[in-house]
Design a protein around this motif. Structure first.
Motif, PDB file in Angstrom:
ATOM      1  N   LEU A 123      -7.856   5.550   0.395  1.00 28.90           N
ATOM      2  CA  LEU A 123      -8.222   5.316   1.204  1.00 28.90           C
ATOM      3  C   LEU A 123      -8.357   5.573   3.100  1.00 28.90           C
TER       4      LEU A 123
ATOM      5  N   PHE B 233     -13.218   4.115  -6.962  1.00 28.13           N
ATOM      6  CA  PHE B 233     -13.149   4.280  -5.409  1.00 28.13           C
ATOM      7  C   PHE B 233     -13.007   5.673  -5.483  1.00 28.13           C
TER       8      PHE B 233
ATOM      9  N   ILE C 256     -12.079   0.348   5.633  1.00 30.71           N
ATOM     10  CA  ILE C 256     -12.020   0.368   4.830  1.00 30.71           C
ATOM     11  C   ILE C 256     -10.311  -0.551   4.756  1.00 30.71           C
TER      12      ILE C 256
ATOM     13  N   ARG D 182      -8.685  -4.415   0.091  1.00 25.92           N
ATOM     14  CA  ARG D 182      -8.040  -3.302   0.324  1.00 25.92           C
ATOM     15  C   ARG D 182      -6.184  -3.200   0.442  1.00 25.92           C
TER      16      ARG D 182
ATOM     17  N   ARG E 114      -4.030  -4.773  -2.305  1.00 26.42           N
ATOM     18  CA  ARG E 114      -4.015  -3.810  -3.323  1.00 26.42           C
ATOM     19  C   ARG E 114      -3.263  -3.143  -2.953  1.00 26.42           C
ATOM     20  N   TYR E 115      -3.224  -2.454  -2.034  1.00 28.11           N
ATOM     21  CA  TYR E 115      -2.516  -1.296  -1.421  1.00 28.11           C
ATOM     22  C   TYR E 115      -1.476  -1.434  -0.806  1.00 28.11           C
TER      23      TYR E 115
END
Ligand code: GLY
Ligand code: MN
Ligand code: MN
Length: 454
Positions: A328, A364, A393, A399, A402-403
């Motif tokens: 990231l 990634f 990002i 994302r 997901r994070y």
């Protein structure tokens, strides 16, 4: 011509390179220097840069030339400049004089090349005119050899000889001076372009060129930023990725990031030290026999540990790297090969960067890794970990989802003055470990502050 090497030694260096190639191929080879590309009309051209493959074996950036290599025999093909052209470009040496300089066994006009080219392999040209000359010759060239030639050239150019190391070293020396000049110019500079000018001034004054388009930016999160108009503001970090290229073509590639004010803020300093820890850990691990991919993963692990410590990431660093959470903030590879090209031999795709049988990962956190080889003595690589807040990002809904649980998004907001930090050095793999060719340019935060403010 290689300034530090006497001409007979230089001929020997080139001869040895050709011998090493001849040991790997059993077919003739044709390599073109290439031609400059026009800026809209033919009389106004972009600066000429010979093909690095040509330069490696021929030793001179000889515009429009081709060489034919068979066993360790070199034949030069080049058209002498017509006398009338001297009006515009000055007198030029004769074909025979050039042939003697590079240790050619014979020399002919280009029109003779088709006779010699039968059965030869070649490497694709980068400029349109040379590419079409190659196409015309294609009937004489056996294409199935091209991959075998590329592999043989890679094996030669991967491991640098003494002359190559001297070239990279000289480019690194000048690049380090350029970075010092950039830092010293910052307090009185109003824009990125003024700092860029101070840095490129040093490179040009040493009769070198930039090895790639300089990046001098307060928007460090744009990885290959090519704009220089932003006004420098107190509180900004300036990221400068600037490298010199020696007249012989050897490249250097350095990044430093410094505070415009001469003092890192506490948040900038915290992240700077995380990136520096990754940089130092990676360099310390470089030695023959080590997988470069493991160096990259060490950078990821060290960054993840540091980001957990400052409270941006949550969890165990190993798990975070496993999930690519580090990517990231560090979405590129930790470095690449360095040589006659800043990303050495990248014109051959991943053939140079990746050991045969290896392919790029689609993960990634690994897909932008440019080098996946076992390090060997004589290889030169960069080490360039970084931290970036890339909106594309970090604001990507998939994302973020997901994070969601591994990033402390509230804590991250406190690091708004850290847009991009990269620290990049050039490292030679040696028998006993490594040598940092750019070590004379400090990386520690207090030394950086001193170079800017002092
Ligand atoms: N200067 C481009 C790079 O660091 O890869
Ligand atoms: Mn680099
Ligand atoms: Mn760089």
């Amino acid at each position: 011509m290689q300034a530090a090497i006497a001409s007979q030694d230089w001929v020997t260096v080139l001869h040895r390179r050709r011998q090493r190639l001849a040991a790997r191929v059993n077919f003739p080879v044709v390599l073109w220097a290439g031609l400059p590309s026009p800026r809209n009309f033919p009389a106004n051209v972009y600066p000429f840069r010979a093909s690095s493959h040509f330069l490696y074996y021929a030793g001179l950036p000889l515009m429009g030339a081709a060489i034919h290599l068979q066993d360790d025999r070199l034949t030069l093909f080049w058209d002498e400049t017509p006398p009338a052209a001297a009006l515009w470009h000055g007198p030029s040496p004769t074909r025979d004089a050039i042939a003697a300089k590079i240790g050619a066994d014979a020399a002919y006009p280009l029109s003779e090349l088709p006779t010699f080219a039968r059965g030869a392999a070649s490497i694709a040209a980068q400029d349109a005119e040379t590419a079409s000359a190659q196409t015309l010759l294609r009937g004489e060239i056996v294409p199935s050899h091209d991959r075998a030639l590329a592999e043989a050239i890679v094996m030669g150019r991967l491991i640098h000889d003494e002359a190559a190391i001297a070239g990279i070293r000289s480019a690194a020396q000048v690049a380090m001076r350029a970075h010092r000049a950039g830092m010293a110019a910052t307090p009185s500079a109003k824009t990125e372009s003024a700092v860029r000018a101070a840095m490129e001034h040093v490179i040009i004054a040493h009769n070198m060129t930039c090895a790639y388009n300089s990046i001098v930016t307060v928007q460090g999160e744009v990885l290959h930023n090519d704009r220089y108009h932003h006004v420098l503001k107190t509180g900004d970090l300036l990221l400068a990725d600037v490298g010199a290229e020696a007249p012989t073509g050897w490249a250097s590639d350095i990044t430093r990031t410094w505070p415009v004010s001469g003092r890192f803020s506490p948040t900038q300093r915290a992240i700077y030290d995380v990136v520096l820890a990754a940089h130092d850990a990676c360099i310390a691990a470089i030695q023959p026999g080590v997988e470069y991919r493991d160096i990259h993963l060490l950078a990821c692990q060290t960054l993840a540990e540091g980001l957990v410590e400052v409270g941006i990431l949550k969890g165990h660093p190993e798990d975070l790297v496993e999930q690519d959470a580090h990517a990231l903030f560090f979405p590129h590879g930790v470095g690449h090969l360095l040589g006659l090209d800043v990303h050495d031999m990248e014109d051959l795709g991943d053939l140079a960067g990746y050991e045969i049988g290896r392919d790029r990962s689609d993960r990634f956190g690994l897909c932008f890794l440019r080098l996946d080889r076992i390090l060997r003595t004589g290889m030169a690589v960069t080490i360039e970990p970084g931290f970036y807040q890339v909106p594309g990002i970090l604001n990507d809904p998939a994302r973020r989802d997901r994070y969601r649980d591994v990033v402390n998004w509230e804590r991250l907001k406190q690091f708004g003055d850290v847009r991009g930090i990269r620290i990049e050095d050039d490292v030679l793999v040696t028998v006993t470990g490594h040598e940092v060719l750019t070590a004379d340019l400090p990386t520690a935060a207090p030394a950086i502050e001193e170079m800017v403010a002092g």
